[in-house]
Design a protein around this motif. Structure first.
Motif, mmCIF file in Angstrom:
data_model
loop_
_atom_site.group_PDB
_atom_site.id
_atom_site.type_symbol
_atom_site.label_atom_id
_atom_site.label_comp_id
_atom_site.label_asym_id
_atom_site.label_seq_id
_atom_site.Cartn_x
_atom_site.Cartn_y
_atom_site.Cartn_z
ATOM 1 N N MET A 53 0.834 -1.197 0.000
ATOM 2 C CA MET A 53 0.000 0.000 0.000
ATOM 3 C C MET A 53 0.870 1.247 0.000
ATOM 4 O O MET A 53 1.880 1.311 0.700
ATOM 5 N N TYR A 90 0.248 5.458 0.458
ATOM 6 C CA TYR A 90 -0.700 6.532 0.771
ATOM 7 C C TYR A 90 -0.030 7.857 0.427
ATOM 8 O O TYR A 90 1.119 8.094 0.819
ATOM 9 N N LEU A 112 -7.836 5.224 4.770
ATOM 10 C CA LEU A 112 -8.576 3.961 4.670
ATOM 11 C C LEU A 112 -9.655 4.011 5.735
ATOM 12 O O LEU A 112 -9.379 4.310 6.900
ATOM 13 N N HIS A 162 -12.576 -0.228 9.423
ATOM 14 C CA HIS A 162 -13.070 -1.542 8.996
ATOM 15 C C HIS A 162 -12.453 -2.620 9.882
ATOM 16 O O HIS A 162 -11.492 -2.375 10.607
ATOM 17 N N ASP A 179 -10.811 -6.561 9.187
ATOM 18 C CA ASP A 179 -10.391 -7.374 8.051
ATOM 19 C C ASP A 179 -11.305 -8.587 7.963
ATOM 20 O O ASP A 179 -11.769 -9.105 8.981
ATOM 21 N N LEU A 183 0.675 -7.002 9.426
ATOM 22 C CA LEU A 183 0.925 -5.691 8.811
ATOM 23 C C LEU A 183 2.288 -5.132 9.179
ATOM 24 O O LEU A 183 2.768 -5.352 10.294
ATOM 25 N N HIS A 241 -10.034 -0.888 12.585
ATOM 26 C CA HIS A 241 -8.833 -0.068 12.386
ATOM 27 C C HIS A 241 -9.026 0.832 11.186
ATOM 28 O O HIS A 241 -9.952 0.630 10.386
ATOM 29 N N VAL A 295 -6.679 4.051 8.607
ATOM 30 C CA VAL A 295 -5.382 4.681 8.344
ATOM 31 C C VAL A 295 -5.606 6.180 8.190
ATOM 32 O O VAL A 295 -6.470 6.616 7.417
ATOM 33 N N ARG A 316 3.304 7.472 2.727
ATOM 34 C CA ARG A 316 3.461 6.338 3.634
ATOM 35 C C ARG A 316 3.323 5.018 2.875
ATOM 36 O O ARG A 316 2.475 4.902 1.987
ATOM 37 N N PHE A 370 -2.243 -11.434 4.201
ATOM 38 C CA PHE A 370 -3.565 -11.872 4.668
ATOM 39 C C PHE A 370 -3.683 -13.378 4.480
ATOM 40 O O PHE A 370 -3.454 -13.880 3.369
HETATM 41 O O1 LIG Z 1 -1.986 0.403 5.545
HETATM 42 C C1 LIG Z 1 -2.225 -0.034 6.658
HETATM 43 O O2 LIG Z 1 -1.470 0.146 7.620
HETATM 44 C C2 LIG Z 1 -3.498 -0.800 6.923
HETATM 45 C C3 LIG Z 1 -4.081 -1.497 5.739
HETATM 46 C C4 LIG Z 1 -5.317 -2.260 6.067
HETATM 47 O O3 LIG Z 1 -5.906 -2.128 7.105
HETATM 48 C C5 LIG Z 1 -5.859 -3.224 5.097
HETATM 49 O O4 LIG Z 1 -5.342 -3.304 3.967
HETATM 50 O O5 LIG Z 1 -6.815 -3.950 5.441
#
Ligand SMILES: O=C(O)CCC(=O)C(=O)O
Ligand SMILES: [Fe+2]
Length: 316
Positions: free
Chosen positions: A171, A173, A188, A191, A193, A200, A248, A250, A256, A262
């Motif tokens: 990811m 950002y 983000l 949500h 997961d 992570l 959680h 972001v 970032r 996963f």
């Molecule tokens: O970028 C992050 O630190 C979290 C990403 C996240 O929560 C996700 O991809 O489900």
């Protein structure tokens, strides 16, 4: 404090160390770590973890690979397609993501780099991402083994460990209009997961926040040493809701990078709590389901609005 307040940085999630040398099933070290994992998941649904296995050098190589990948032209990144929802390239307002299905298998990672560089792939990046994902997949298996053992359901461990594929996501950002240092914006949405376990890593820059049971946001500090290990909806369902996945989000104020491995249930696998976890005190909470149906619901209009998509999807 209201539900949007963020705790001071000094408040930390539990930290658990996984040592290569002493951590063998049945050893006293194993039992200690297992009980720490269980306690942390009961309290927070997640914990920070360090692993001997993952070298600094490998983490640095993953970071450099990400910089190279996200710097590719948009057309190249868009070739990272997947038949599965959210498994390929994604470009949202502050957030871009690339995905590698079955990233613990080298040929599959080669297919990914071949998508981006159709002429020759990228052997170095393939090997880096594969090595990293493989090592994290072993940690994922250790954690899931410990969780099932801690509930006394050892007899399902092999079947359970075989019921997953691994998705690796990278990811990036980027704050809007390069407004580095401005008020953080949500990169983000809040949500949980959907999968079994997520591991992570944040690369130097913070932004990940975890909601505690009493409604307070904890900022997870980035550290070269730590990964965040987090429970997902499906493992919670398998455990008859005995552990809960943490919400959680972001928050973005600087450029970032982060990665996540996963563990995702295979499509044909039916998620159903073992009878050992159901009794008078713990009545069965969820109807059996297959992951794809849940994902479909999770991304629907109703699922997106739900307080707990899992609950609305299959609570009894
Ligand atoms: O970028 C992050 O630190 C979290 C990403 C996240 O929560 C996700 O991809 O489900
Ligand atoms: Fe997440």
């Amino acid at each position: 404090m209201d539900s949007d307040s963020v705790l001071p940085l000094s408040i930390q999630l539990p930290v658990i160390h996984f040592s290569d040398k002493t951590l063998k099933p049945g050893s006293s070290e194993w039992d200690q770590v297992k009980s720490d994992v269980r306690k942390a998941l009961e309290d927070y649904g997640c914990f920070e973890a360090s692993f001997d296995k993952l070298s600094m050098e490998l983490k640095k190589s993953v970071f450099e690979a990400m910089e190279e990948l996200f710097d590719l032209p948009m057309q190249a990144k868009q070739r990272n397609v997947s038949s599965k929802r959210l498994h390929g390239y994604l470009n949202m307002s502050l957030h871009e993501g690339l995905g590698v299905d079955d990233a613990n298998v080298l040929e599959k990672v080669d297919e990914f780099t071949q998508q981006l560089w159709p002429d020759h792939g990228n052997k170095t990046i393939s090997e880096t991402l594969h090595k990293f994902s493989k090592q994290l997949s072993e940690v994922d298996a250790t954690v899931r083994r410990m969780i099932l053992e801690s509930f006394g359901i050892e007899k399902y461990i092999d079947e359970h460990l075989n019921s997953t594929n691994y998705l690796f996501r990278m990811m990036k950002y980027t704050p809007a209009d390069n407004d580095d240092g401005e008020e953080p914006k949500q990169g983000l949405r809040t949500h949980t997961d959907t999968n079994f376990i997520t591991i992570l890593h944040q690369y130097q820059v913070d932004g990940l926040e975890v909601l505690t049971k009493d409604g307070k946001w904890i900022q997870v500090k980035p550290s070269q040493d730590y990964f965040l290990v987090m429970l997902g909806d499906t493992l919670s369902a398998l455990l008859n809701g005995r552990l809960s996945p943490p919400s959680h989000r972001v928050m973005v104020s600087k450029k970032r990078y982060s990665t996540a491995l996963f563990s995702v249930p295979k499509p044909e696998f039916i998620i159903d709590s073992p009878e050992e976890l159901v009794d008078e005190e713990h009545p069965r909470r969820f109807k059996p389901f297959v992951y794809n149906d849940y994902i479909h619901f999770f991304h629907s209009e109703v699922g997106r609005r739900a307080q707990s998509a899992l609950h609305d999807f299959c609570a009894i």
